[in-house]
Write a protein that holds these residues in place. Structure first.
Motif, short mmCIF file in Angstrom:
data_model
loop_
_atom_site.label_atom_id
_atom_site.label_comp_id
_atom_site.label_asym_id
_atom_site.label_seq_id
_atom_site.Cartn_x
_atom_site.Cartn_y
_atom_site.Cartn_z
N SER A 23 0.65 -10.54 14.17
CA SER A 23 0.48 -9.11 13.95
C SER A 23 -0.99 -8.80 13.71
O SER A 23 -1.66 -9.48 12.93
N SER A 29 -1.60 -10.68 10.19
CA SER A 29 -0.56 -11.25 9.35
C SER A 29 0.41 -12.02 10.24
O SER A 29 0.40 -11.88 11.45
N GLY A 74 3.59 -11.69 10.39
CA GLY A 74 4.62 -10.84 10.97
C GLY A 74 5.01 -9.77 9.99
O GLY A 74 4.19 -9.32 9.20
N ASN A 77 4.56 -9.49 5.60
CA ASN A 77 3.59 -10.49 5.20
C ASN A 77 2.28 -9.83 4.83
O ASN A 77 1.93 -8.79 5.37
N GLN A 84 -1.59 -8.97 4.67
CA GLN A 84 -2.58 -8.84 5.72
C GLN A 84 -3.92 -9.39 5.25
O GLN A 84 -4.34 -9.15 4.12
N TYR A 95 -6.73 -4.59 -3.28
CA TYR A 95 -7.77 -5.24 -2.50
C TYR A 95 -9.12 -4.96 -3.14
O TYR A 95 -9.32 -3.91 -3.79
N GLN A 154 3.71 -2.92 8.63
CA GLN A 154 2.37 -3.39 8.29
C GLN A 154 1.41 -2.25 8.07
O GLN A 154 0.23 -2.47 7.92
#
Lengths: 112, 113
Positions: A31, A94, A96, A99, A101, B36, B99
């Motif tokens: 990814s 990442s 997938g 998960n 990054q 982060y 994501q």
């Protein structure tokens, strides 16, 4: 294990030109996500690719596009550059879904 | 829509003092939460993450964060700040299976001698 690499690190372009940025993910990561960072808008999600397919897209105009290759490397392209496209473009990889990054150092794009 | 609020734009802490950076999120389901850190001219480094389980999570560099569902908060803490901690800190949230991180506006930490 090598981290996420982005090339080039710095770019200067003029309005109306187009630009291609490259991202090589961590080995084994499938990814790749792209983010734009500006002082005014902060960090904004552009898009995410997984196994060569765009899986997620942010709220950016069609001038911003991307692709992913079979080796998971990714490129993003910005056409007809505008002054407001000046930003730090960050790539993250990442393994997938679900998960964490890992981010690269970014490409600093300046549009004159 | 998901959102993240970091109410403090700048924070100055004396070296050796404790630190708490605030983060509030808005999201309907159980979020995945991250902190982060970004040093000048650098990318983002993950300090810690919360997916589920123990609400107090430990991260790298001596940082920890506590997830409080009732307050929709995920504050970052460190008991003793070092000069090398001066950087910008971002809180981020995403939902399961995706994501796409939504970031806060960041808090710039200055460490005074």
């Amino acid at each position: 294990k090598a981290g996420v690499t982005q090339t080039p690190r710095y770019l200067i372009k003029t309005r109306g030109q187009q630009v291609t940025l490259s991202c090589s993910p961590i080995s084994g990561h499938r990814s790749v996500s792209w983010y734009q960072q500006t002082p005014g808008q902060g960090l904004q999600f552009l898009f995410e690719y997984f196994s060569e397919t765009q899986r997620n897209k942010g709220n950016f105009p069609g001038r911003f596009s991307g692709r992913q290759f079979s080796n998971s490397r990714s490129e993003m392209n910005v056409s007809t550059l505008e002054l407001g496209d000046s930003a730090l473009y960050l790539c993250a990889s990442s393994q997938g879904m679900d998960n964490e990054q890992f981010f690269g150092p970014g490409t600093r794009l300046t549009v004159l | 829509a998901q959102s993240v609020t970091q109410p403090d734009i700048h924070i100055t802490v004396s070296e050796g003092a404790s630190l708490e950076l605030r983060c509030n999120y808005s999201y309907g389901a159980t979020p995945y939460l991250f902190w982060y850190v970004q040093s000048p001219g650098q990318g983002l480094q993950l300090l810690l993450k919360y997916f589920s389980g123990d609400t107090l999570v430990q991260g790298i560099k001596g940082f920890e964060a506590e997830f409080k569902r009732s307050q929709s908060s995920f504050n970052l803490r460190k008991p003793s700040v070092h000069w090398s901690d001066a950087a910008e800190y971002f809180c981020a949230v995403t939902n399961t299976g995706f994501q796409k991180l939504v970031f806060g506006t960041g808090t710039r930490l200055l460490v005074s001698p």
